[in-house]
Scaffold this motif. Sequence first.
Motif, PDB file in Angstrom:
ATOM      1  N   GLU A 171      38.692  23.177  35.147  1.00  0.00           N
ATOM      2  CA  GLU A 171      39.132  23.407  36.524  1.00  0.00           C
ATOM      3  C   GLU A 171      38.060  24.142  37.319  1.00  0.00           C
ATOM      4  O   GLU A 171      37.206  24.801  36.745  1.00  0.00           O
ATOM      5  CB  GLU A 171      40.436  24.211  36.549  1.00  0.00           C
ATOM      6  CG  GLU A 171      40.322  25.602  35.976  1.00  0.00           C
ATOM      7  CD  GLU A 171      41.637  26.360  35.932  1.00  0.00           C
ATOM      8  OE1 GLU A 171      42.662  25.853  36.422  1.00  0.00           O
ATOM      9  OE2 GLU A 171      41.639  27.472  35.385  1.00  0.00           O
ATOM     10  N   VAL A 172      38.127  24.015  38.653  1.00  0.00           N
ATOM     11  CA  VAL A 172      37.249  24.837  39.477  1.00  0.00           C
ATOM     12  C   VAL A 172      37.713  26.281  39.322  1.00  0.00           C
ATOM     13  O   VAL A 172      38.899  26.547  39.119  1.00  0.00           O
ATOM     14  CB  VAL A 172      37.247  24.415  40.971  1.00  0.00           C
ATOM     15  CG1 VAL A 172      36.621  23.062  41.160  1.00  0.00           C
ATOM     16  CG2 VAL A 172      38.620  24.485  41.575  1.00  0.00           C
ATOM     17  N   VAL A 173      36.758  27.207  39.392  1.00  0.00           N
ATOM     18  CA  VAL A 173      37.077  28.616  39.172  1.00  0.00           C
ATOM     19  C   VAL A 173      36.496  29.455  40.302  1.00  0.00           C
ATOM     20  O   VAL A 173      35.304  29.368  40.597  1.00  0.00           O
ATOM     21  CB  VAL A 173      36.532  29.113  37.813  1.00  0.00           C
ATOM     22  CG1 VAL A 173      36.873  30.576  37.600  1.00  0.00           C
ATOM     23  CG2 VAL A 173      37.065  28.268  36.665  1.00  0.00           C
ATOM     24  N   TRP A 174      37.355  30.260  40.907  1.00  0.00           N
ATOM     25  CA  TRP A 174      36.981  31.190  41.980  1.00  0.00           C
ATOM     26  C   TRP A 174      36.786  32.571  41.367  1.00  0.00           C
ATOM     27  O   TRP A 174      37.655  33.048  40.633  1.00  0.00           O
ATOM     28  CB  TRP A 174      38.096  31.231  43.012  1.00  0.00           C
ATOM     29  CG  TRP A 174      37.975  32.309  44.032  1.00  0.00           C
ATOM     30  CD1 TRP A 174      38.406  33.602  43.916  1.00  0.00           C
ATOM     31  CD2 TRP A 174      37.417  32.200  45.330  1.00  0.00           C
ATOM     32  NE1 TRP A 174      38.138  34.290  45.068  1.00  0.00           N
ATOM     33  CE2 TRP A 174      37.533  33.452  45.955  1.00  0.00           C
ATOM     34  CE3 TRP A 174      36.826  31.150  46.021  1.00  0.00           C
ATOM     35  CZ2 TRP A 174      37.084  33.694  47.245  1.00  0.00           C
ATOM     36  CZ3 TRP A 174      36.375  31.382  47.313  1.00  0.00           C
ATOM     37  CH2 TRP A 174      36.510  32.633  47.910  1.00  0.00           C
ATOM     38  N   ILE A 175      35.679  33.211  41.678  1.00  0.00           N
ATOM     39  CA  ILE A 175      35.410  34.557  41.195  1.00  0.00           C
ATOM     40  C   ILE A 175      35.116  35.448  42.393  1.00  0.00           C
ATOM     41  O   ILE A 175      34.139  35.227  43.108  1.00  0.00           O
ATOM     42  CB  ILE A 175      34.216  34.575  40.221  1.00  0.00           C
ATOM     43  CG1 ILE A 175      34.507  33.648  39.045  1.00  0.00           C
ATOM     44  CG2 ILE A 175      33.918  35.993  39.752  1.00  0.00           C
ATOM     45  CD1 ILE A 175      33.298  33.037  38.444  1.00  0.00           C
ATOM     46  N   SER A 176      35.981  36.427  42.611  1.00  0.00           N
ATOM     47  CA  SER A 176      35.771  37.383  43.687  1.00  0.00           C
ATOM     48  C   SER A 176      34.900  38.510  43.159  1.00  0.00           C
ATOM     49  O   SER A 176      35.306  39.237  42.248  1.00  0.00           O
ATOM     50  CB  SER A 176      37.100  37.950  44.183  1.00  0.00           C
ATOM     51  OG  SER A 176      36.857  39.014  45.082  1.00  0.00           O
TER      52      SER A 176
ATOM     53  N   SER B   7      36.646  42.089  44.204  1.00  0.00           N
ATOM     54  CA  SER B   7      37.827  42.570  43.480  1.00  0.00           C
ATOM     55  C   SER B   7      37.785  42.273  41.982  1.00  0.00           C
ATOM     56  O   SER B   7      38.566  42.836  41.221  1.00  0.00           O
ATOM     57  CB  SER B   7      39.090  41.936  44.064  1.00  0.00           C
ATOM     58  OG  SER B   7      39.123  40.553  43.769  1.00  0.00           O
ATOM     59  N   GLY B   8      36.912  41.348  41.575  1.00  0.00           N
ATOM     60  CA  GLY B   8      36.850  40.957  40.177  1.00  0.00           C
ATOM     61  C   GLY B   8      37.924  39.947  39.787  1.00  0.00           C
ATOM     62  O   GLY B   8      38.017  39.550  38.636  1.00  0.00           O
ATOM     63  N   LYS B   9      38.738  39.512  40.746  1.00  0.00           N
ATOM     64  CA  LYS B   9      39.796  38.551  40.446  1.00  0.00           C
ATOM     65  C   LYS B   9      39.205  37.170  40.215  1.00  0.00           C
ATOM     66  O   LYS B   9      38.224  36.779  40.841  1.00  0.00           O
ATOM     67  CB  LYS B   9      40.816  38.505  41.577  1.00  0.00           C
ATOM     68  CG  LYS B   9      41.609  39.790  41.683  1.00  0.00           C
ATOM     69  CD  LYS B   9      42.666  39.695  42.740  1.00  0.00           C
ATOM     70  CE  LYS B   9      43.414  41.019  42.793  1.00  0.00           C
ATOM     71  NZ  LYS B   9      44.435  41.028  43.804  1.00  0.00           N
TER      72      LYS B   9
END
Length: 132
Positions: free
Chosen positions: A54-59, A62-64
């Motif tokens: 899956e595509v993955v979002w990394i903030s 915030s580390g989320k």
Amino acid sequence: MASQPILLFDGDCGFCSRTIEIARRAIQPRVQFVPWQFADLAALGVTEDRADREVVWISRASGKVYGGPRALSAVLMCGRRRWWWLGLVLRLPPVNWMARGIYQVVAKNRHRLPGGTATCSLPAHMRGNPDR
């Protein structure tokens, strides 16, 4: 730019790469698009299996970490103002339930979609790239 969030995507998948190019032009999100094959996954706290699935979002702020439709929602919400509401709607039940199902169908069949190739359907360890 170093504090911008990152969206990992499958750089080996033509459908995924084409979708990212469309998003860059239309949504103009404030995010770094990075093919997971060129990312330091361990440093980002993401497994190869997840990045391939899956595509993955990394903030970075915030580390989320979010995957799938939640990651797409984050891209929409950090884009041009007119896209923000769609990202918000994508997070709300029952839309998010439907989005998860649709996302899973698309992810499993991306090799059949425009720009997709047979390589898109193979797990990363079977794609013949010895550098991984």
